[in-house]
Design a protein around this motif. Sequence first.
Motif, PDB file in Angstrom:
ATOM      1  N   PRO A 233     -28.463 -13.605 -20.420  1.00  0.00           N
ATOM      2  CA  PRO A 233     -27.687 -12.522 -20.071  1.00  0.00           C
ATOM      3  C   PRO A 233     -27.948 -11.740 -18.909  1.00  0.00           C
ATOM      4  CG  PRO A 233     -29.488 -12.177 -21.712  1.00  0.00           C
ATOM      5  CD  PRO A 233     -29.533 -13.637 -21.300  1.00  0.00           C
ATOM      6  N   ALA A 234     -27.117 -10.738 -18.642  1.00  0.00           N
ATOM      7  CA  ALA A 234     -27.009  -9.909 -17.428  1.00  0.00           C
ATOM      8  C   ALA A 234     -28.487  -9.033 -17.455  1.00  0.00           C
ATOM      9  CB  ALA A 234     -25.910  -9.115 -17.134  1.00  0.00           C
ATOM     10  N   ALA A 235     -28.670  -8.683 -18.560  1.00  0.00           N
ATOM     11  CA  ALA A 235     -30.043  -7.885 -18.359  1.00  0.00           C
ATOM     12  C   ALA A 235     -31.416  -8.477 -18.035  1.00  0.00           C
ATOM     13  CB  ALA A 235     -30.213  -7.420 -19.796  1.00  0.00           C
ATOM     14  N   LEU A 236     -31.313 -10.080 -18.504  1.00  0.00           N
ATOM     15  CA  LEU A 236     -32.522 -10.804 -17.891  1.00  0.00           C
ATOM     16  C   LEU A 236     -32.436 -11.348 -16.468  1.00  0.00           C
ATOM     17  CD1 LEU A 236     -34.795 -12.452 -19.034  1.00  0.00           C
ATOM     18  CD2 LEU A 236     -33.376 -14.419 -19.482  1.00  0.00           C
ATOM     19  N   PHE A 237     -31.235 -11.306 -15.916  1.00  0.00           N
ATOM     20  CA  PHE A 237     -31.074 -11.541 -14.404  1.00  0.00           C
ATOM     21  C   PHE A 237     -31.625 -10.127 -13.787  1.00  0.00           C
ATOM     22  CE2 PHE A 237     -28.870 -10.632 -10.503  1.00  0.00           C
ATOM     23  CZ  PHE A 237     -29.142 -11.768  -9.942  1.00  0.00           C
ATOM     24  N   ARG A 238     -31.430  -9.010 -14.222  1.00  0.00           N
ATOM     25  CA  ARG A 238     -31.723  -7.978 -13.582  1.00  0.00           C
ATOM     26  C   ARG A 238     -33.175  -7.600 -13.754  1.00  0.00           C
ATOM     27  NH1 ARG A 238     -26.549  -5.920 -15.860  1.00  0.00           N
ATOM     28  NH2 ARG A 238     -27.699  -5.108 -17.680  1.00  0.00           N
ATOM     29  N   SER A 239     -33.801  -7.878 -14.865  1.00  0.00           N
ATOM     30  CA  SER A 239     -35.174  -7.922 -15.013  1.00  0.00           C
ATOM     31  C   SER A 239     -35.933  -8.872 -14.176  1.00  0.00           C
ATOM     32  CB  SER A 239     -35.616  -7.931 -16.613  1.00  0.00           C
ATOM     33  OG  SER A 239     -35.052  -7.104 -17.129  1.00  0.00           O
ATOM     34  N   SER A 240     -35.500  -9.991 -14.096  1.00  0.00           N
ATOM     35  CA  SER A 240     -36.103 -11.078 -13.197  1.00  0.00           C
ATOM     36  C   SER A 240     -36.241 -10.546 -11.914  1.00  0.00           C
ATOM     37  CB  SER A 240     -35.107 -12.489 -13.400  1.00  0.00           C
ATOM     38  OG  SER A 240     -35.086 -12.705 -14.389  1.00  0.00           O
ATOM     39  N   VAL A 241     -35.409  -9.810 -11.330  1.00  0.00           N
ATOM     40  CA  VAL A 241     -35.831  -9.275  -9.862  1.00  0.00           C
ATOM     41  C   VAL A 241     -36.508  -7.930  -9.983  1.00  0.00           C
ATOM     42  CG1 VAL A 241     -33.887 -10.777  -8.834  1.00  0.00           C
ATOM     43  CG2 VAL A 241     -33.185  -8.667  -9.946  1.00  0.00           C
ATOM     44  N   SER A 242     -35.878  -7.258 -10.927  1.00  0.00           N
ATOM     45  CA  SER A 242     -36.770  -5.964 -10.939  1.00  0.00           C
ATOM     46  C   SER A 242     -38.001  -5.693 -11.280  1.00  0.00           C
ATOM     47  CB  SER A 242     -35.799  -5.072 -11.970  1.00  0.00           C
ATOM     48  OG  SER A 242     -34.651  -4.873 -11.674  1.00  0.00           O
ATOM     49  N   PHE A 243     -38.455  -6.741 -12.138  1.00  0.00           N
ATOM     50  CA  PHE A 243     -39.839  -6.995 -12.470  1.00  0.00           C
ATOM     51  C   PHE A 243     -40.202  -8.367 -12.455  1.00  0.00           C
ATOM     52  CE2 PHE A 243     -38.876  -3.236 -14.933  1.00  0.00           C
ATOM     53  CZ  PHE A 243     -39.942  -2.384 -14.650  1.00  0.00           C
ATOM     54  N   PRO A 244     -40.192  -9.177 -11.200  1.00  0.00           N
ATOM     55  CA  PRO A 244     -40.694 -10.542 -10.954  1.00  0.00           C
ATOM     56  C   PRO A 244     -42.160 -11.027 -11.548  1.00  0.00           C
ATOM     57  CG  PRO A 244     -40.632  -9.334  -8.837  1.00  0.00           C
ATOM     58  CD  PRO A 244     -40.054  -8.486  -9.939  1.00  0.00           C
ATOM     59  N   GLN A 245     -42.883  -9.850 -11.713  1.00  0.00           N
ATOM     60  CA  GLN A 245     -44.398 -10.332 -11.928  1.00  0.00           C
ATOM     61  C   GLN A 245     -44.604 -10.343 -13.359  1.00  0.00           C
ATOM     62  OE1 GLN A 245     -42.895  -7.272 -10.970  1.00  0.00           O
ATOM     63  NE2 GLN A 245     -44.354  -5.729 -10.978  1.00  0.00           N
ATOM     64  N   VAL A 246     -43.210  -9.910 -14.224  1.00  0.00           N
ATOM     65  CA  VAL A 246     -43.181 -10.217 -15.529  1.00  0.00           C
ATOM     66  C   VAL A 246     -42.344 -11.485 -15.890  1.00  0.00           C
ATOM     67  CG1 VAL A 246     -42.662  -9.090 -17.871  1.00  0.00           C
ATOM     68  CG2 VAL A 246     -43.910  -7.626 -15.989  1.00  0.00           C
ATOM     69  N   PHE A 247     -41.080 -11.333 -15.338  1.00  0.00           N
ATOM     70  CA  PHE A 247     -40.311 -12.332 -15.811  1.00  0.00           C
ATOM     71  C   PHE A 247     -40.176 -13.695 -15.057  1.00  0.00           C
ATOM     72  CE2 PHE A 247     -38.786  -8.127 -17.528  1.00  0.00           C
ATOM     73  CZ  PHE A 247     -38.396  -8.584 -18.748  1.00  0.00           C
ATOM     74  N   SER A 248     -40.541 -13.436 -13.837  1.00  0.00           N
ATOM     75  CA  SER A 248     -40.568 -14.674 -13.035  1.00  0.00           C
ATOM     76  C   SER A 248     -41.988 -15.583 -12.690  1.00  0.00           C
ATOM     77  CB  SER A 248     -39.975 -14.511 -11.507  1.00  0.00           C
ATOM     78  OG  SER A 248     -38.918 -13.645 -11.778  1.00  0.00           O
ATOM     79  N   GLN A 249     -42.551 -15.397 -13.642  1.00  0.00           N
ATOM     80  CA  GLN A 249     -43.960 -16.048 -13.760  1.00  0.00           C
ATOM     81  C   GLN A 249     -43.941 -17.618 -13.359  1.00  0.00           C
ATOM     82  OE1 GLN A 249     -46.232 -14.987 -17.150  1.00  0.00           O
ATOM     83  NE2 GLN A 249     -46.614 -13.100 -16.284  1.00  0.00           N
TER      84      GLN A 249
END
Length: 349
Positions: A317-333
């Motif tokens: 979803p779009a929310a997950l995309f936004r979070s991946s770059v807004s909080f990469p330390q959490v969502f892009s481990q």
Amino acid sequence: MSKKELLARALDWTGMNLLARNTPVWNGLVVLNYHRIGDRQNSLFDHDLWSASAEDFEQQVRFLTLNFDLIRIQDLDHIWKSPRGRYVLITFDDGYLDNYEWAFPLLRAYNSPATFFLTTGFLDERKIAWWDEISWMVRSSSQSNLKLAPWSEQQLSLEPTQQCQTIKILLQIYKGLSGEQTEDFMTALADATGTGRCPAEIADRVWMDWDMIREMSEAGMDIGGHTVNHPILANHPEETQKFEVQHCKQRIETELNQSISAFSYPVGAQNSFDHLTRNCLEESGYRWGFSYYGGYSSLGEHDPWDLPRIAIESENPAALFRSSVSFPQVFSQKKVYTNTDTNPAVSAE
């Protein structure tokens, strides 16, 4: 819905994503990796290679241009010395035609740079990629079940509702094979499904051509290497790795009449490239190697031969995309894999 999706939606609802974009909660480089843009529904090829619809990709590019510093490969030299900054690099792998037809016009409309990593053999020989051919054989078969001994001990279903799972299993098997075994596996699968090998002429409308690549390069897009034939490099001896790395670079530089410095590893998991691969890149004149198992790079801390990338997938979803770059330390481990694990994503890349 996964826990990450729930958290991403909560961050959107509470306004934390917006706050994160206005407050430097991280500094470094996030590299996003795409493969295909468009509608996958009616394709016989690997559905997991579609990263976004054209509409979703436009929204993503617009979001990135408004909130982050989009960079080119040439900017990698100096960003590590910056005291702060939130940099994003957009990348594409393989050389699919829809990159030119859909992604390139949207990138140009938003004045956004991107890097396209090319598998030169696909462009030159116009052949179907192994992951797409596996999908094509499964989806084209008129049989209900698949027996593939000795490659698999289990009977696999070819019913429409089970095809996606069967394709994933077959891709996992392929990725675990040595370089000498892959062609025998594909021949056995063609016989077992009853489809034969995918007709070569289908590839004519799959890949970009060199005129398209030159046009994108002249418009400010960066071009990088992704081997000649897209093998899993660590599964091959040094001689093969050198050929795949060096000849890919030479072919691109000949067509563009300019040097390239960046390379992305096919499949890109930790066990998809090794110290021999790194040496091949350095000896060939590359300066950057991109992996594909998650994570982001902090400023001042980076491995030039293992720059992490985040997989962009159409079902997210779009929310997950936004979070991946807004909080990469959490969502892009980064995902950690053992020697027996397969690719971090279910697709070939």
